[in-house]
Design a protein around this motif. Structure first.
Motif, PDB file in Angstrom:
ATOM      1  N   SER A 219      45.403  46.572  37.614  1.00  0.00           N
ATOM      2  CA  SER A 219      45.924  46.011  36.367  1.00  0.00           C
ATOM      3  C   SER A 219      46.835  44.816  36.603  1.00  0.00           C
ATOM      4  CB  SER A 219      46.710  47.087  35.605  1.00  0.00           C
ATOM      5  OG  SER A 219      47.897  47.422  36.315  1.00  0.00           O
ATOM      6  N   MET A 220      47.090  44.061  35.536  1.00  0.00           N
ATOM      7  CA  MET A 220      48.031  42.943  35.605  1.00  0.00           C
ATOM      8  C   MET A 220      49.443  43.439  35.923  1.00  0.00           C
ATOM      9  SD  MET A 220      47.041  40.084  32.739  1.00  0.00           S
ATOM     10  CE  MET A 220      46.342  41.126  31.485  1.00  0.00           C
ATOM     11  N   ASP A 221      49.827  44.559  35.323  1.00  0.00           N
ATOM     12  CA  ASP A 221      51.160  45.116  35.596  1.00  0.00           C
ATOM     13  C   ASP A 221      51.334  45.420  37.077  1.00  0.00           C
ATOM     14  OD1 ASP A 221      51.856  44.948  32.956  1.00  0.00           O
ATOM     15  OD2 ASP A 221      51.470  47.066  32.503  1.00  0.00           O
ATOM     16  N   SER A 222      50.287  45.932  37.689  1.00  0.00           N
ATOM     17  CA  SER A 222      50.343  46.252  39.110  1.00  0.00           C
ATOM     18  C   SER A 222      50.504  44.987  39.949  1.00  0.00           C
ATOM     19  CB  SER A 222      49.071  46.994  39.532  1.00  0.00           C
ATOM     20  OG  SER A 222      49.059  47.223  40.920  1.00  0.00           O
ATOM     21  N   GLY A 223      49.770  43.928  39.593  1.00  0.00           N
ATOM     22  CA  GLY A 223      49.902  42.661  40.309  1.00  0.00           C
ATOM     23  C   GLY A 223      51.292  42.079  40.163  1.00  0.00           C
ATOM     24  N   TYR A 224      51.834  42.195  38.961  1.00  0.00           N
ATOM     25  CA  TYR A 224      53.193  41.694  38.711  1.00  0.00           C
ATOM     26  C   TYR A 224      54.206  42.437  39.577  1.00  0.00           C
ATOM     27  CZ  TYR A 224      57.169  39.882  36.035  1.00  0.00           C
ATOM     28  OH  TYR A 224      58.330  39.238  35.667  1.00  0.00           O
ATOM     29  N   ALA A 239      50.291  32.061  50.172  1.00  0.00           N
ATOM     30  CA  ALA A 239      49.075  32.355  49.413  1.00  0.00           C
ATOM     31  C   ALA A 239      48.995  33.845  49.109  1.00  0.00           C
ATOM     32  CB  ALA A 239      47.837  31.914  50.189  1.00  0.00           C
ATOM     33  N   VAL A 240      48.394  34.150  47.958  1.00  0.00           N
ATOM     34  CA  VAL A 240      48.167  35.532  47.530  1.00  0.00           C
ATOM     35  C   VAL A 240      46.678  35.710  47.269  1.00  0.00           C
ATOM     36  CG1 VAL A 240      48.623  37.269  45.755  1.00  0.00           C
ATOM     37  CG2 VAL A 240      50.450  35.706  46.479  1.00  0.00           C
ATOM     38  N   PHE A 241      46.111  36.756  47.814  1.00  0.00           N
ATOM     39  CA  PHE A 241      44.719  37.119  47.543  1.00  0.00           C
ATOM     40  C   PHE A 241      44.742  38.491  46.890  1.00  0.00           C
ATOM     41  CE2 PHE A 241      40.405  38.269  49.733  1.00  0.00           C
ATOM     42  CZ  PHE A 241      39.769  38.240  48.498  1.00  0.00           C
ATOM     43  N   ALA A 242      44.319  38.563  45.630  1.00  0.00           N
ATOM     44  CA  ALA A 242      44.383  39.812  44.868  1.00  0.00           C
ATOM     45  C   ALA A 242      43.005  40.455  44.774  1.00  0.00           C
ATOM     46  CB  ALA A 242      44.931  39.554  43.464  1.00  0.00           C
ATOM     47  N   ILE A 243      42.978  41.771  44.708  1.00  0.00           N
ATOM     48  CA  ILE A 243      41.724  42.511  44.717  1.00  0.00           C
ATOM     49  C   ILE A 243      40.952  42.384  43.408  1.00  0.00           C
ATOM     50  CG2 ILE A 243      42.606  44.715  43.847  1.00  0.00           C
ATOM     51  CD1 ILE A 243      40.891  46.003  46.180  1.00  0.00           C
ATOM     52  N   SER A 244      41.595  41.900  42.350  1.00  0.00           N
ATOM     53  CA  SER A 244      40.904  41.646  41.081  1.00  0.00           C
ATOM     54  C   SER A 244      41.589  40.498  40.358  1.00  0.00           C
ATOM     55  CB  SER A 244      40.904  42.895  40.185  1.00  0.00           C
ATOM     56  OG  SER A 244      42.173  43.104  39.599  1.00  0.00           O
ATOM     57  N   ASP A 245      40.894  39.912  39.392  1.00  0.00           N
ATOM     58  CA  ASP A 245      41.481  38.812  38.621  1.00  0.00           C
ATOM     59  C   ASP A 245      42.683  39.267  37.814  1.00  0.00           C
ATOM     60  OD1 ASP A 245      39.515  37.126  39.599  1.00  0.00           O
ATOM     61  OD2 ASP A 245      38.211  37.351  37.847  1.00  0.00           O
ATOM     62  N   ASP A 246      42.616  40.476  37.252  1.00  0.00           N
ATOM     63  CA  ASP A 246      43.757  40.984  36.484  1.00  0.00           C
ATOM     64  C   ASP A 246      45.002  41.075  37.362  1.00  0.00           C
ATOM     65  OD1 ASP A 246      41.237  42.000  35.091  1.00  0.00           O
ATOM     66  OD2 ASP A 246      42.762  42.561  33.629  1.00  0.00           O
ATOM     67  N   VAL A 247      44.829  41.580  38.582  1.00  0.00           N
ATOM     68  CA  VAL A 247      45.948  41.678  39.517  1.00  0.00           C
ATOM     69  C   VAL A 247      46.463  40.286  39.865  1.00  0.00           C
ATOM     70  CG1 VAL A 247      46.601  42.377  41.852  1.00  0.00           C
ATOM     71  CG2 VAL A 247      45.199  43.895  40.447  1.00  0.00           C
ATOM     72  N   ALA A 248      45.545  39.341  40.071  1.00  0.00           N
ATOM     73  CA  ALA A 248      45.944  37.970  40.408  1.00  0.00           C
ATOM     74  C   ALA A 248      46.752  37.337  39.287  1.00  0.00           C
ATOM     75  CB  ALA A 248      44.709  37.122  40.712  1.00  0.00           C
ATOM     76  N   VAL A 249      46.329  37.529  38.046  1.00  0.00           N
ATOM     77  CA  VAL A 249      47.048  36.950  36.910  1.00  0.00           C
ATOM     78  C   VAL A 249      48.424  37.602  36.779  1.00  0.00           C
ATOM     79  CG1 VAL A 249      47.061  36.709  34.393  1.00  0.00           C
ATOM     80  CG2 VAL A 249      44.976  36.224  35.682  1.00  0.00           C
ATOM     81  N   VAL A 266      52.992  28.484  45.551  1.00  0.00           N
ATOM     82  CA  VAL A 266      52.186  29.596  46.090  1.00  0.00           C
ATOM     83  C   VAL A 266      50.765  29.466  45.540  1.00  0.00           C
ATOM     84  CG1 VAL A 266      51.899  32.101  46.275  1.00  0.00           C
ATOM     85  CG2 VAL A 266      54.204  31.124  46.126  1.00  0.00           C
ATOM     86  N   SER A 267      49.775  29.526  46.419  1.00  0.00           N
ATOM     87  CA  SER A 267      48.372  29.565  45.990  1.00  0.00           C
ATOM     88  C   SER A 267      47.986  31.008  45.667  1.00  0.00           C
ATOM     89  CB  SER A 267      47.458  29.026  47.085  1.00  0.00           C
ATOM     90  OG  SER A 267      47.645  27.639  47.279  1.00  0.00           O
ATOM     91  N   VAL A 268      47.126  31.179  44.664  1.00  0.00           N
ATOM     92  CA  VAL A 268      46.705  32.526  44.258  1.00  0.00           C
ATOM     93  C   VAL A 268      45.187  32.555  44.084  1.00  0.00           C
ATOM     94  CG1 VAL A 268      46.883  34.346  42.516  1.00  0.00           C
ATOM     95  CG2 VAL A 268      48.902  32.967  43.080  1.00  0.00           C
ATOM     96  N   ALA A 269      44.554  33.577  44.637  1.00  0.00           N
ATOM     97  CA  ALA A 269      43.104  33.775  44.503  1.00  0.00           C
ATOM     98  C   ALA A 269      42.829  35.178  43.993  1.00  0.00           C
ATOM     99  CB  ALA A 269      42.413  33.557  45.845  1.00  0.00           C
ATOM    100  N   GLY A 270      41.755  35.339  43.239  1.00  0.00           N
ATOM    101  CA  GLY A 270      41.394  36.633  42.683  1.00  0.00           C
ATOM    102  C   GLY A 270      40.025  37.100  43.133  1.00  0.00           C
ATOM    103  N   PHE A 271      39.483  38.037  42.374  1.00  0.00           N
ATOM    104  CA  PHE A 271      38.176  38.619  42.704  1.00  0.00           C
ATOM    105  C   PHE A 271      37.539  39.122  41.414  1.00  0.00           C
ATOM    106  CE2 PHE A 271      34.879  40.806  44.793  1.00  0.00           C
ATOM    107  CZ  PHE A 271      34.950  40.616  46.171  1.00  0.00           C
ATOM    108  N   ASP A 272      36.332  38.720  41.112  1.00  0.00           N
ATOM    109  CA  ASP A 272      35.501  39.191  39.991  1.00  0.00           C
ATOM    110  C   ASP A 272      34.936  38.047  39.158  1.00  0.00           C
ATOM    111  OD1 ASP A 272      35.763  41.875  40.591  1.00  0.00           O
ATOM    112  OD2 ASP A 272      37.454  42.167  39.212  1.00  0.00           O
ATOM    113  N   ALA A 273      35.735  36.979  38.919  1.00  0.00           N
ATOM    114  CA  ALA A 273      35.334  35.912  37.994  1.00  0.00           C
ATOM    115  C   ALA A 273      35.128  36.462  36.588  1.00  0.00           C
ATOM    116  CB  ALA A 273      34.079  35.175  38.477  1.00  0.00           C
ATOM    117  N   SER A 274      36.033  37.349  36.168  1.00  0.00           N
ATOM    118  CA  SER A 274      36.006  37.836  34.793  1.00  0.00           C
ATOM    119  C   SER A 274      36.564  36.759  33.867  1.00  0.00           C
ATOM    120  CB  SER A 274      36.823  39.129  34.669  1.00  0.00           C
ATOM    121  OG  SER A 274      38.123  38.947  35.183  1.00  0.00           O
TER     122      SER A 274
END
Length: 337
Positions: A219-224, A239-249, A266-274
């Motif tokens: 979730s986004m809350d978890s990423g925060y 840089a941050v690499f998150a396991i999902s886009d919600d976590v990245a956001v 800080v660079s940030v990358a996600g996963f899913d392309a939702s």
């Protein structure tokens, strides 16, 4: 009219009628056919149920999902519904909220509804749920994941290769201090493969990379919260690499609240392309799980299984690394396009 009338008409016990109505085993084909004929002749139960007993199909497909409101799940279920409708099927979506007792209740309901198949989008299903599905013998498919050791077919991307590719991309940009925000600290295959891809991407770079792994959920809350915990210990990564886009956001929102800019600081990358990866600002660099292709392939393969025309155990669809605005090269790094 009740089940007793059907039993008398078919010349069987009420227990046998109940087993046929619930599509259970331990009923002979001859008795099952007598119950079906009695149901049809008496008009017992709603028309679609009576029809399903005659045709042995309901054209209903159950979907088990842990959190339907996450961007990726919402998007892919929407695509599946369109495809299912075009093929004459309806979806019944079960949102378990990671609660094993809800899994059991939903599986019992889906069994009573005599669904033709199951789409499983939940790798943390309890052992009891997996046993129920396998004992039931229902046509099933895992979509976007798998459970190691299970014989249920899967449609997914190569999560290991995708995570490794994103890690290598960040390293090529010159990042040598990378935070990986994972999902729950569990043993499910997707997390383990993405984490392994991240670790091997660092290992095979032959560079002195500093890294940290933080756990939470998807979730986004978890990423925060994961980002906040790191920043409060004065461990700001580049840089941050998150396991999902919600976590990245969620991580991006935290960085903003701490006065840091993405990707300047800080660079940030996600996963899913939702969908959330394109509506946030800056737009998120991410791994694309092709939602349309996954939905179509998953539905096609499940229906093939229902029709007994295919038996593939694992089908990979291609992923893509989408380079957008949330990552930047550091001094000495390459601007990869």
């Amino acid at each position: 009219m009740n089940i007793k009338d059907v039993a008398q008409k078919a010349g069987v016990s009420k227990t046998t009628v109940s087993r046929v109505l619930n599509n259970e085993k331990y009923v002979s084909d001859e008795k099952r056919e007598r119950v079906r004929q009695a149901v049809e002749e008496l008009g017992y139960a709603p028309n679609w149920v009576a029809r399903s007993l005659v045709t042995n199909k309901t054209n209903l497909i159950g979907v088990i999902v842990p959190e339907v409101d996450l961007s990726f799940y919402y998007s892919i279920i929407s695509e599946m519904e369109k495809i299912a409708f075009e093929k004459g099927y309806k979806l019944f979506v079960c949102n378990t909220l990671h609660r094993p007792e809800k899994e059991i209740e939903y599986l019992s309901l889906l069994k009573e509804m005599r669904v033709d198949g199951l789409i499983l989008m939940h790798e943390e299903l309890s052992k009891q749920s997996i046993n129920i599905i396998q004992d039931w013998g229902i046509n099933s498919i895992f979509l976007c994941g798998e459970i190691l050791g299970s014989d249920i077919p899967s449609v997914l991307i190569d999560n290991y290769a995708a995570a490794k590719a994103m890690t290598e991309y960040l390293i090529e940009l010159g990042h040598e201090d990378i935070l990986f925000i994972a999902g729950s600290e569990s043993e499910h295959a997707t997390l383990n493969k993405r984490l392994a891809g991240f670790m091997d991407g660092i290992k095979h770079s032959n560079k002195p990379i500093t890294y940290k792994v933080a756990y939470g959920d998807y979730s986004m809350d978890s990423g925060y919260q994961a980002m906040k915990d790191v920043l409060e210990h004065n461990n700001k990564p580049t840089a941050v690499f998150a396991i999902s886009d919600d976590v990245a956001v969620g991580a991006m929102n935290c960085l903003m609240d701490y006065g840091l800019q993405v990707p300047k600081d800080v660079s940030v990358a996600g996963f899913d392309a939702s969908k959330i990866s394109t509506v946030c600002r800056p737009k998120l660099t991410t791994i694309e799980q092709p939602i349309g292709l996954l939905a179509k392939t998953g539905m096609d393969k499940l229906i093939d299984h229902i029709d007994k025309t295919t038996h593939e155990k694992k089908i990979y669809v291609p992923y893509q690394l989408l380079i957008r605005e949330s990552c930047k090269p550091l001094k000495g790094g390459e601007h990869v396009t």
